[in-house]
Design a protein around this motif. Structure first.
Motif, PDB file in Angstrom:
ATOM      1  N   ASP A  79      22.382 -27.586 -49.020  1.00  0.00           N
ATOM      2  CA  ASP A  79      21.822 -27.040 -50.259  1.00  0.00           C
ATOM      3  C   ASP A  79      21.150 -25.699 -50.022  1.00  0.00           C
ATOM      4  O   ASP A  79      21.240 -24.784 -50.853  1.00  0.00           O
ATOM      5  CB  ASP A  79      20.809 -28.019 -50.869  1.00  0.00           C
ATOM      6  CG  ASP A  79      21.489 -29.253 -51.456  1.00  0.00           C
ATOM      7  OD1 ASP A  79      22.700 -29.181 -51.740  1.00  0.00           O
ATOM      8  OD2 ASP A  79      20.804 -30.268 -51.622  1.00  0.00           O
ATOM      9  N   LYS A  82      23.851 -23.059 -49.825  1.00  0.00           N
ATOM     10  CA  LYS A  82      24.424 -22.719 -51.132  1.00  0.00           C
ATOM     11  C   LYS A  82      23.448 -21.900 -51.969  1.00  0.00           C
ATOM     12  O   LYS A  82      23.850 -20.993 -52.698  1.00  0.00           O
ATOM     13  CB  LYS A  82      24.825 -24.003 -51.860  1.00  0.00           C
ATOM     14  CG  LYS A  82      26.016 -24.701 -51.212  1.00  0.00           C
ATOM     15  CD  LYS A  82      26.412 -25.959 -51.960  1.00  0.00           C
ATOM     16  CE  LYS A  82      27.636 -26.612 -51.310  1.00  0.00           C
ATOM     17  NZ  LYS A  82      28.030 -27.863 -52.008  1.00  0.00           N
ATOM     18  N   GLU A  83      22.153 -22.219 -51.855  1.00  0.00           N
ATOM     19  CA  GLU A  83      21.146 -21.440 -52.581  1.00  0.00           C
ATOM     20  C   GLU A  83      21.091 -20.016 -52.054  1.00  0.00           C
ATOM     21  O   GLU A  83      21.017 -19.053 -52.829  1.00  0.00           O
ATOM     22  CB  GLU A  83      19.774 -22.095 -52.446  1.00  0.00           C
ATOM     23  CG  GLU A  83      18.699 -21.367 -53.229  1.00  0.00           C
ATOM     24  CD  GLU A  83      17.353 -22.055 -53.131  1.00  0.00           C
ATOM     25  OE1 GLU A  83      16.368 -21.482 -53.618  1.00  0.00           O
ATOM     26  OE2 GLU A  83      17.274 -23.160 -52.551  1.00  0.00           O
ATOM     27  N   ALA A  86      24.048 -18.094 -53.339  1.00  0.00           N
ATOM     28  CA  ALA A  86      23.893 -17.676 -54.732  1.00  0.00           C
ATOM     29  C   ALA A  86      23.005 -16.444 -54.839  1.00  0.00           C
ATOM     30  O   ALA A  86      23.279 -15.521 -55.611  1.00  0.00           O
ATOM     31  CB  ALA A  86      23.297 -18.832 -55.548  1.00  0.00           C
ATOM     32  N   LYS A 115      35.080 -22.363 -58.279  1.00  0.00           N
ATOM     33  CA  LYS A 115      34.273 -23.059 -59.274  1.00  0.00           C
ATOM     34  C   LYS A 115      34.234 -24.566 -59.036  1.00  0.00           C
ATOM     35  O   LYS A 115      33.218 -25.222 -59.295  1.00  0.00           O
ATOM     36  CB  LYS A 115      34.790 -22.769 -60.682  1.00  0.00           C
ATOM     37  CG  LYS A 115      33.894 -23.348 -61.777  1.00  0.00           C
ATOM     38  CD  LYS A 115      34.217 -22.791 -63.136  1.00  0.00           C
ATOM     39  CE  LYS A 115      33.240 -23.313 -64.178  1.00  0.00           C
ATOM     40  NZ  LYS A 115      33.467 -22.726 -65.509  1.00  0.00           N
ATOM     41  N   LYS A 119      30.206 -25.044 -58.723  1.00  0.00           N
ATOM     42  CA  LYS A 119      30.187 -24.811 -60.165  1.00  0.00           C
ATOM     43  C   LYS A 119      28.919 -24.106 -60.630  1.00  0.00           C
ATOM     44  O   LYS A 119      28.979 -23.142 -61.400  1.00  0.00           O
ATOM     45  CB  LYS A 119      30.333 -26.132 -60.914  1.00  0.00           C
ATOM     46  CG  LYS A 119      30.425 -25.952 -62.434  1.00  0.00           C
ATOM     47  CD  LYS A 119      30.582 -27.281 -63.142  1.00  0.00           C
ATOM     48  CE  LYS A 119      30.812 -27.062 -64.633  1.00  0.00           C
ATOM     49  NZ  LYS A 119      29.758 -26.273 -65.285  1.00  0.00           N
ATOM     50  N   GLU A 120      27.769 -24.582 -60.190  1.00  0.00           N
ATOM     51  CA  GLU A 120      26.498 -24.007 -60.662  1.00  0.00           C
ATOM     52  C   GLU A 120      26.377 -22.539 -60.280  1.00  0.00           C
ATOM     53  O   GLU A 120      25.984 -21.700 -61.103  1.00  0.00           O
ATOM     54  CB  GLU A 120      25.321 -24.793 -60.080  1.00  0.00           C
ATOM     55  CG  GLU A 120      23.973 -24.316 -60.594  1.00  0.00           C
ATOM     56  CD  GLU A 120      22.827 -25.132 -60.042  1.00  0.00           C
ATOM     57  OE1 GLU A 120      21.671 -24.697 -60.177  1.00  0.00           O
ATOM     58  OE2 GLU A 120      23.085 -26.215 -59.470  1.00  0.00           O
ATOM     59  N   GLN A 121      26.718 -22.212 -59.038  1.00  0.00           N
ATOM     60  CA  GLN A 121      26.627 -20.832 -58.575  1.00  0.00           C
ATOM     61  C   GLN A 121      27.628 -19.930 -59.299  1.00  0.00           C
ATOM     62  O   GLN A 121      27.303 -18.805 -59.666  1.00  0.00           O
ATOM     63  CB  GLN A 121      26.848 -20.763 -57.064  1.00  0.00           C
ATOM     64  CG  GLN A 121      25.720 -21.353 -56.243  1.00  0.00           C
ATOM     65  CD  GLN A 121      25.894 -22.843 -56.014  1.00  0.00           C
ATOM     66  OE1 GLN A 121      26.658 -23.502 -56.703  1.00  0.00           O
ATOM     67  NE2 GLN A 121      25.187 -23.373 -55.025  1.00  0.00           N
ATOM     68  N   ASP A 123      28.988 -20.433 -62.304  1.00  0.00           N
ATOM     69  CA  ASP A 123      28.569 -20.271 -63.705  1.00  0.00           C
ATOM     70  C   ASP A 123      27.455 -19.244 -63.830  1.00  0.00           C
ATOM     71  O   ASP A 123      27.443 -18.415 -64.755  1.00  0.00           O
ATOM     72  CB  ASP A 123      28.107 -21.608 -64.284  1.00  0.00           C
ATOM     73  CG  ASP A 123      29.271 -22.563 -64.546  1.00  0.00           C
ATOM     74  OD1 ASP A 123      30.428 -22.095 -64.533  1.00  0.00           O
ATOM     75  OD2 ASP A 123      29.012 -23.762 -64.763  1.00  0.00           O
ATOM     76  N   SER A 124      26.495 -19.299 -62.898  1.00  0.00           N
ATOM     77  CA  SER A 124      25.390 -18.338 -62.922  1.00  0.00           C
ATOM     78  C   SER A 124      25.895 -16.926 -62.685  1.00  0.00           C
ATOM     79  O   SER A 124      25.460 -15.970 -63.353  1.00  0.00           O
ATOM     80  CB  SER A 124      24.359 -18.720 -61.848  1.00  0.00           C
ATOM     81  OG  SER A 124      23.337 -17.754 -61.773  1.00  0.00           O
ATOM     82  N   GLU A 127      27.727 -15.678 -65.801  1.00  0.00           N
ATOM     83  CA  GLU A 127      26.748 -15.389 -66.851  1.00  0.00           C
ATOM     84  C   GLU A 127      26.162 -13.988 -66.670  1.00  0.00           C
ATOM     85  O   GLU A 127      26.059 -13.200 -67.624  1.00  0.00           O
ATOM     86  CB  GLU A 127      25.634 -16.436 -66.828  1.00  0.00           C
ATOM     87  CG  GLU A 127      24.364 -16.070 -67.587  1.00  0.00           C
ATOM     88  CD  GLU A 127      24.500 -16.152 -69.095  1.00  0.00           C
ATOM     89  OE1 GLU A 127      23.627 -15.615 -69.797  1.00  0.00           O
ATOM     90  OE2 GLU A 127      25.478 -16.759 -69.567  1.00  0.00           O
TER      91      GLU A 127
END
Length: 301
Positions: A79, A82-83, A86, A115, A119-121, A123-124, A127
């Motif tokens: 985690d 991945k953070e 991002a 994705k 997915k979260e990264q 999508d951010s 955006e």
């Protein structure tokens, strides 16, 4: 074992996968196994670790295992990786798209390939790169006053004007701000980061800009100082994202009216205590070295 080492150094997940010709799920499997690798005893499990790594297509030997066991006693988690990735995406997104070294479309096409795994990264990223970027581009293209108070909404112009004569707790010149010599060690550290790295976190830039409004004699001067410093030092200087970032903070562009207060009127307010709730201020200040400077009013007499 170089894969795990490179993760620890903060190299992107996607970059590592491409370098070793592996998909992201394979890399993720390696990461999930690294705790077991770290806990293993060299004499008993070294052969098993080598066999596992080779089954994943990695070229390793027993010396690699020894190095890993000695050097990676405090591995970051999946985690965390991945953070970090991002966060790096945001920096590179701004750097490359601002200087036109790669198109926004190409960035989005490349990132969306991952994705399913991130997915979260993704999508951010999309955006920011598509929605927010289009908002800033369109604002600067259609609004001739994109860099001054006249470009603000009527409610924002009115509320700033209503509070134009409110007493400021501090007044700082552009030179004092640029030299990071205010009474606020957090603001000074943010300014030092901006000068040294050409970047600061988006949340912190909002605080940075809003304090310029609070510590400057007029909204016009505050916006001019904010744009000057951003243009001079930030990666998105002289870019729609930079102009709208300053306009959002000081003039409420793409925002709404909030509870009325001195100086800000209905413009969204931010303060030191709010930053405390978001991140570890002491660690940030220690990293960039901002100091509290004694306040000296620029007004003589």
């Amino acid at each position: 074992m170089e894969i795990i080492k490179k993760y620890g150094a903060g190299i992107w997940l996607s970059v590592i996968a491409n370098e070793y010709g592996r998909n992201l799920s394979t890399i993720d499997t390696i990461l999930k196994q690294k705790e077991a690798i770290k806990a293993a005893t060299p004499s008993k499990d070294r052969d098993e670790i080598v066999a596992f790594c080779k089954s994943m297509g990695l070229v390793v030997d027993k010396d690699d295992i020894n190095d890993l066991l000695e050097e990676h006693q405090e591995e970051i988690t999946t985690d965390d990786v991945k953070e970090l990735e991002a966060m790096q995406h945001n920096v590179v997104q701004e750097k490359f798209s601002s200087s036109s070294q790669v198109s926004a479309q190409r960035c989005v096409l490349e990132v969306t390939r991952y994705k399913k795994q991130l997915k979260e990264q993704v999508d951010s990223f999309v955006e920011q790169m598509v929605v927010r970027r289009e908002l800033t581009d369109n604002f600067c293209f259609y609004q001739k006053d994109y860099d001054n108070i006249n470009g603000a909404y009527a409610w924002a112009r009115n509320t700033l004007n209503d509070h134009r004569k409110d007493k400021r707790p501090y007044l700082y010149t552009r030179e004092t701000l640029e030299e990071a010599k205010t009474h606020d060690e957090l603001w000074n550290s943010a300014q030092i980061q901006l000068v040294k790295e050409g970047k600061m976190h988006g949340f912190l830039r909002m605080y940075w800009a809003k304090k310029i409004l609070e510590w400057t004699a007029s909204p016009e001067e505050a916006l001019a100082n904010c744009i000057y410093l951003n243009d001079k030092y930030n990666l998105d200087g002289r870019d729609p994202n930079g102009y709208v970032g300053c306009m959002w903070s000081i003039c409420g562009i793409h925002d709404q009216g909030w509870g009325e207060r001195p100086i800000f009127g209905k413009i969204r307010y931010m303060n030191y205590d709010g930053c405390k709730r978001k991140f570890k201020i002491e660690a940030f200040v220690a990293r960039y070295g901002g100091k509290k400077h004694k306040y000296v009013s620029p007004i003589k007499g």
